[in-house]
Design a protein around this motif. Structure first.
Motif, PDB file in Angstrom:
ATOM      1  N   VAL A   1     -11.204  -8.706  11.131  1.00 30.66           N
ATOM      2  CA  VAL A   1     -12.437  -8.009  10.755  1.00 30.66           C
ATOM      3  C   VAL A   1     -12.297  -6.548  11.159  1.00 30.66           C
ATOM      4  CG1 VAL A   1     -14.946  -7.892  10.994  1.00 30.66           C
ATOM      5  CG2 VAL A   1     -13.790 -10.107  11.160  1.00 30.66           C
ATOM      6  N   VAL A   2     -12.698  -5.645  10.254  1.00 34.28           N
ATOM      7  CA  VAL A   2     -12.653  -4.223  10.559  1.00 34.28           C
ATOM      8  C   VAL A   2     -14.045  -3.623  10.369  1.00 34.28           C
ATOM      9  CG1 VAL A   2     -10.234  -4.034   9.856  1.00 34.28           C
ATOM     10  CG2 VAL A   2     -12.045  -3.529   8.197  1.00 34.28           C
ATOM     11  N   ILE A   3     -14.248  -2.479  10.994  1.00 34.22           N
ATOM     12  CA  ILE A   3     -15.479  -1.716  10.807  1.00 34.22           C
ATOM     13  C   ILE A   3     -15.144  -0.480   9.985  1.00 34.22           C
ATOM     14  CG2 ILE A   3     -17.335  -0.436  11.921  1.00 34.22           C
ATOM     15  CD1 ILE A   3     -16.939  -2.173  14.385  1.00 34.22           C
ATOM     16  N   ALA A   4     -15.749  -0.378   8.813  1.00 35.87           N
ATOM     17  CA  ALA A   4     -15.615   0.807   7.973  1.00 35.87           C
ATOM     18  C   ALA A   4     -16.906   1.611   8.085  1.00 35.87           C
ATOM     19  CB  ALA A   4     -15.342   0.404   6.528  1.00 35.87           C
ATOM     20  N   TYR A   5     -16.933   2.763   7.453  1.00 34.19           N
ATOM     21  CA  TYR A   5     -18.134   3.600   7.477  1.00 34.19           C
ATOM     22  C   TYR A   5     -18.532   3.921   6.047  1.00 34.19           C
ATOM     23  CZ  TYR A   5     -17.029   4.137  12.379  1.00 34.19           C
ATOM     24  OH  TYR A   5     -16.755   3.868  13.697  1.00 34.19           O
ATOM     25  N   GLY A   6     -19.802   3.712   5.743  1.00 28.33           N
ATOM     26  CA  GLY A   6     -20.273   3.966   4.387  1.00 28.33           C
ATOM     27  C   GLY A   6     -21.603   4.683   4.361  1.00 28.33           C
ATOM     28  N   ILE A   7     -21.804   5.448   3.295  1.00 21.97           N
ATOM     29  CA  ILE A   7     -23.082   6.110   3.065  1.00 21.97           C
ATOM     30  C   ILE A   7     -23.902   5.225   2.144  1.00 21.97           C
ATOM     31  CG2 ILE A   7     -24.225   8.149   2.115  1.00 21.97           C
ATOM     32  CD1 ILE A   7     -21.686   9.728   2.768  1.00 21.97           C
ATOM     33  N   ASN A   8     -25.098   4.893   2.557  1.00 21.67           N
ATOM     34  CA  ASN A   8     -25.970   4.009   1.807  1.00 21.67           C
ATOM     35  C   ASN A   8     -26.733   4.816   0.767  1.00 21.67           C
ATOM     36  OD1 ASN A   8     -27.376   1.751   1.028  1.00 21.67           O
ATOM     37  ND2 ASN A   8     -28.823   1.805   2.724  1.00 21.67           N
ATOM     38  N   THR A   9     -26.207   4.889  -0.448  1.00 17.05           N
ATOM     39  CA  THR A   9     -26.869   5.616  -1.526  1.00 17.05           C
ATOM     40  C   THR A   9     -27.708   4.645  -2.348  1.00 17.05           C
ATOM     41  OG1 THR A   9     -25.187   5.316  -3.245  1.00 17.05           O
ATOM     42  CG2 THR A   9     -24.796   7.075  -1.627  1.00 17.05           C
ATOM     43  N   PRO A  10     -28.599   5.142  -3.206  1.00 18.99           N
ATOM     44  CA  PRO A  10     -29.449   4.233  -3.983  1.00 18.99           C
ATOM     45  C   PRO A  10     -28.670   3.275  -4.870  1.00 18.99           C
ATOM     46  CG  PRO A  10     -30.323   6.458  -4.038  1.00 18.99           C
ATOM     47  CD  PRO A  10     -28.981   6.545  -3.375  1.00 18.99           C
ATOM     48  N   ASP A  11     -27.482   3.660  -5.318  1.00 12.74           N
ATOM     49  CA  ASP A  11     -26.744   2.841  -6.279  1.00 12.74           C
ATOM     50  C   ASP A  11     -25.596   2.052  -5.680  1.00 12.74           C
ATOM     51  OD1 ASP A  11     -28.335   3.783  -8.427  1.00 12.74           O
ATOM     52  OD2 ASP A  11     -27.133   5.610  -8.486  1.00 12.74           O
ATOM     53  N   ASN A  12     -25.010   2.541  -4.593  1.00  7.96           N
ATOM     54  CA  ASN A  12     -23.853   1.855  -4.027  1.00  7.96           C
ATOM     55  C   ASN A  12     -23.561   2.389  -2.633  1.00  7.96           C
ATOM     56  OD1 ASN A  12     -22.662   4.374  -4.404  1.00  7.96           O
ATOM     57  ND2 ASN A  12     -21.645   3.766  -6.300  1.00  7.96           N
ATOM     58  N   PHE A  13     -22.551   1.804  -1.993  1.00  3.07           N
ATOM     59  CA  PHE A  13     -22.046   2.334  -0.740  1.00  3.07           C
ATOM     60  C   PHE A  13     -20.849   3.231  -1.052  1.00  3.07           C
ATOM     61  CE2 PHE A  13     -24.728   0.242   2.073  1.00  3.07           C
ATOM     62  CZ  PHE A  13     -24.804  -1.110   1.794  1.00  3.07           C
ATOM     63  N   VAL A  14     -20.887   4.452  -0.574  1.00  9.62           N
ATOM     64  CA  VAL A  14     -19.740   5.339  -0.691  1.00  9.62           C
ATOM     65  C   VAL A  14     -19.003   5.276   0.635  1.00  9.62           C
ATOM     66  CG1 VAL A  14     -18.947   7.697  -1.055  1.00  9.62           C
ATOM     67  CG2 VAL A  14     -20.915   6.837  -2.330  1.00  9.62           C
ATOM     68  N   PHE A  15     -17.825   4.667   0.644  1.00  7.13           N
ATOM     69  CA  PHE A  15     -17.074   4.526   1.892  1.00  7.13           C
ATOM     70  C   PHE A  15     -16.340   5.815   2.222  1.00  7.13           C
ATOM     71  CE2 PHE A  15     -17.695   0.231   3.140  1.00  7.13           C
ATOM     72  CZ  PHE A  15     -18.024  -0.444   1.978  1.00  7.13           C
ATOM     73  N   LEU A  16     -16.390   6.172   3.490  1.00  3.80           N
ATOM     74  CA  LEU A  16     -15.753   7.400   3.932  1.00  3.80           C
ATOM     75  C   LEU A  16     -14.254   7.184   4.107  1.00  3.80           C
ATOM     76  CD1 LEU A  16     -18.368   8.664   6.544  1.00  3.80           C
ATOM     77  CD2 LEU A  16     -18.331   8.949   4.076  1.00  3.80           C
ATOM     78  N   THR A  17     -13.476   8.195   3.753  1.00  2.00           N
ATOM     79  CA  THR A  17     -12.021   8.138   3.855  1.00  2.00           C
ATOM     80  C   THR A  17     -11.532   9.274   4.746  1.00  2.00           C
ATOM     81  OG1 THR A  17     -11.560   9.590   1.980  1.00  2.00           O
ATOM     82  CG2 THR A  17     -11.980   7.263   1.489  1.00  2.00           C
ATOM     83  N   GLN A  18     -10.221   9.388   4.855  1.00  2.00           N
ATOM     84  CA  GLN A  18      -9.632  10.428   5.698  1.00  2.00           C
ATOM     85  C   GLN A  18     -10.077  11.824   5.263  1.00  2.00           C
ATOM     86  OE1 GLN A  18      -7.851   9.930   8.418  1.00  2.00           O
ATOM     87  NE2 GLN A  18      -7.853   7.707   8.212  1.00  2.00           N
ATOM     88  N   GLN A  19     -10.425  11.980   3.995  1.00  2.24           N
ATOM     89  CA  GLN A  19     -10.869  13.295   3.509  1.00  2.24           C
ATOM     90  C   GLN A  19     -12.073  13.825   4.297  1.00  2.24           C
ATOM     91  OE1 GLN A  19     -10.923  13.848  -0.951  1.00  2.24           O
ATOM     92  NE2 GLN A  19     -10.884  11.623  -0.796  1.00  2.24           N
ATOM     93  N   HIS A  20     -12.947  12.887   4.661  1.00  5.35           N
ATOM     94  CA  HIS A  20     -14.185  13.311   5.317  1.00  5.35           C
ATOM     95  C   HIS A  20     -13.948  13.880   6.707  1.00  5.35           C
ATOM     96  CE1 HIS A  20     -15.603  10.544   2.173  1.00  5.35           C
ATOM     97  NE2 HIS A  20     -16.676  11.289   2.164  1.00  5.35           N
ATOM     98  N   LEU A  21     -12.814  13.568   7.313  1.00  5.23           N
ATOM     99  CA  LEU A  21     -12.556  14.082   8.654  1.00  5.23           C
ATOM    100  C   LEU A  21     -12.301  15.584   8.629  1.00  5.23           C
ATOM    101  CD1 LEU A  21     -10.424  11.280  10.329  1.00  5.23           C
ATOM    102  CD2 LEU A  21     -12.882  11.672  10.396  1.00  5.23           C
ATOM    103  N   GLY A  22     -12.128  16.124   7.430  1.00  5.20           N
ATOM    104  CA  GLY A  22     -12.012  17.574   7.322  1.00  5.20           C
ATOM    105  C   GLY A  22     -13.349  18.268   7.448  1.00  5.20           C
ATOM    106  N   THR A  23     -14.433  17.509   7.262  1.00  2.00           N
ATOM    107  CA  THR A  23     -15.773  18.100   7.323  1.00  2.00           C
ATOM    108  C   THR A  23     -16.651  17.476   8.398  1.00  2.00           C
ATOM    109  OG1 THR A  23     -16.495  16.559   5.597  1.00  2.00           O
ATOM    110  CG2 THR A  23     -15.756  18.736   4.882  1.00  2.00           C
ATOM    111  N   MET A  24     -16.175  16.390   8.997  1.00  2.00           N
ATOM    112  CA  MET A  24     -16.938  15.743  10.061  1.00  2.00           C
ATOM    113  C   MET A  24     -16.009  15.338  11.192  1.00  2.00           C
ATOM    114  SD  MET A  24     -19.831  13.198   8.458  1.00  2.00           S
ATOM    115  CE  MET A  24     -20.690  13.089  10.024  1.00  2.00           C
ATOM    116  N   ASP A  25     -16.443  15.525  12.414  1.00  2.00           N
ATOM    117  CA  ASP A  25     -15.691  15.057  13.572  1.00  2.00           C
ATOM    118  C   ASP A  25     -15.793  13.528  13.626  1.00  2.00           C
ATOM    119  OD1 ASP A  25     -16.073  14.207  16.690  1.00  2.00           O
ATOM    120  OD2 ASP A  25     -14.492  15.708  16.425  1.00  2.00           O
ATOM    121  N   SER A  26     -14.680  12.850  13.907  1.00  2.67           N
ATOM    122  CA  SER A  26     -14.672  11.381  13.870  1.00  2.67           C
ATOM    123  C   SER A  26     -15.647  10.781  14.873  1.00  2.67           C
ATOM    124  CB  SER A  26     -13.258  10.852  14.120  1.00  2.67           C
ATOM    125  OG  SER A  26     -12.769  11.293  15.377  1.00  2.67           O
TER     126      SER A  26
END
Length: 211
Positions: free
Chosen positions: A59-84
Motif C-alpha cells: 500500500v502506498v500513499i499518493a497525493y491528489g487534488i480533489n477537483t469537481p471532476d476527478n483527482f489530479v495526482f501530483l507528480t515530480q513536476q509539482h516539487l518544482g513549485t511546492m516543497d515536499s
C-alpha cells in the motif's frame, strides 16, 4: 469520480495555477491510498510506502487534488513549485479536517464499526484522532481495520470472538471482490492498530485463494 495523473504536457505555469486554486477553493490536496501495483507509480506520481514487504510495496500513499471532476495526482513536476514537506503537511491537515464518523453495526451486535461512503473514509485510517475514537467505541486496546476499497472502512476489536471475526472477514471479502460501485481497490489485508496508529498488517490473499 475518476482519477488522472498530471501528465508531462503540463507547463510549470499550469501546475502553479492548479496548486494556487487549492488555496482558495474546495480543490484541496489530500493523501490518497493506492495499492502497491498502482499504475500511477510508473507514471511518476508522488508517493511513499505505507505497507512494504520483501516483494515490494503493498500500500502506498499518493497525493491528489480533489477537483469537481476527478483527482489530479501530483507528480515530480509539482516539487518544482511546492516543497515536499509543505505538500505533505497540507495534505494531512486537510485529511484531519475532513470529518467522518463511526457507526455501530447493529447486525453484528454493535461489535463492528463502519465509517464509509465519503471520498476519504479509507484515508482516515491515517488520522490518529479519528482512529482513537474507534478504540474508545469498541473499548479495545488493539483493533483490526479493513479498508479494501476507497470510501470504505470497517473496524473490529482484535479480541472479538471467532464467530464475529469470521463475519468481519466475510464483509471484507465481499467488499474487496465487489467492483460494482467503481470504488478503486486498496488492499486485501487487515491493518492492526494500537493507540490510533498502524502497527502491522495481516495479508489475506492466501486465505481468499484457499476458500
Amino acid at each position: 469520480m475518476s482519477s488522472t495523473l498530471q501528465g508531462p504536457e503540463k507547463t510549470t505555469e499550469e501546475i502553479e495555477k492548479i496548486i494556487e486554486q487549492t488555496k482558495n477553493s474546495d480543490q484541496k490536496i489530500f493523501p490518497i491510498l493506492k495499492p502497491g501495483n498502482w499504475v500511477g507509480l510508473k507514471a511518476g506520481a508522488l508517493s511513499y510506502n505505507l505497507i512494504n514487504t520483501d516483494a515490494g510495496p503493498k500500500v502506498v500513499i499518493a497525493y491528489g487534488i480533489n477537483t469537481p471532476d476527478n483527482f489530479v495526482f501530483l507528480t515530480q513536476q509539482h516539487l518544482g513549485t511546492m516543497d515536499s514537506k509543505d505538500l505533505a503537511d497540507e495534505a494531512f491537515r486537510n485529511l484531519r479536517n475532513y470529518e467522518t464518523e463511526f457507526t455501530y453495526s447493529k447486525v453484528l451486535q454493535n461489535k463492528v464499526l463502519t465509517s464509509s461512503g465519503h471520498d476519504f473514509s479509507s484515508e482516515r485510517i491515517l488520522s490518529e484522532a479519528h482512529m482513537l475514537k474507534a478504540h474508545a467505541m469498541l473499548e479495545a486496546e488493539e483493533i483490526l481495520v479493513s479498508i479494501p476499497r476507497r470510501t470504505c472502512m470497517m473496524v473490529i476489536s482484535r479480541n472479538a470472538n471467532e464467530k464475529l471475526l469470521g463475519a468481519f472477514l466475510s464483509l471484507h471479502k465481499d467488499a474487496w471482490e465487489d467492483d460494482s460501485y467503481g470504488n478503486a481497490p486498496i488492499a486485501n489485508i487487515l491493518f492492526t492498530m494500537k493507540a490510533g496508529r498502524i502497527t502491522g498488517h495481516i495479508a489475506l490473499d492466501s486465505i481468499t485463494r484457499n476458500e
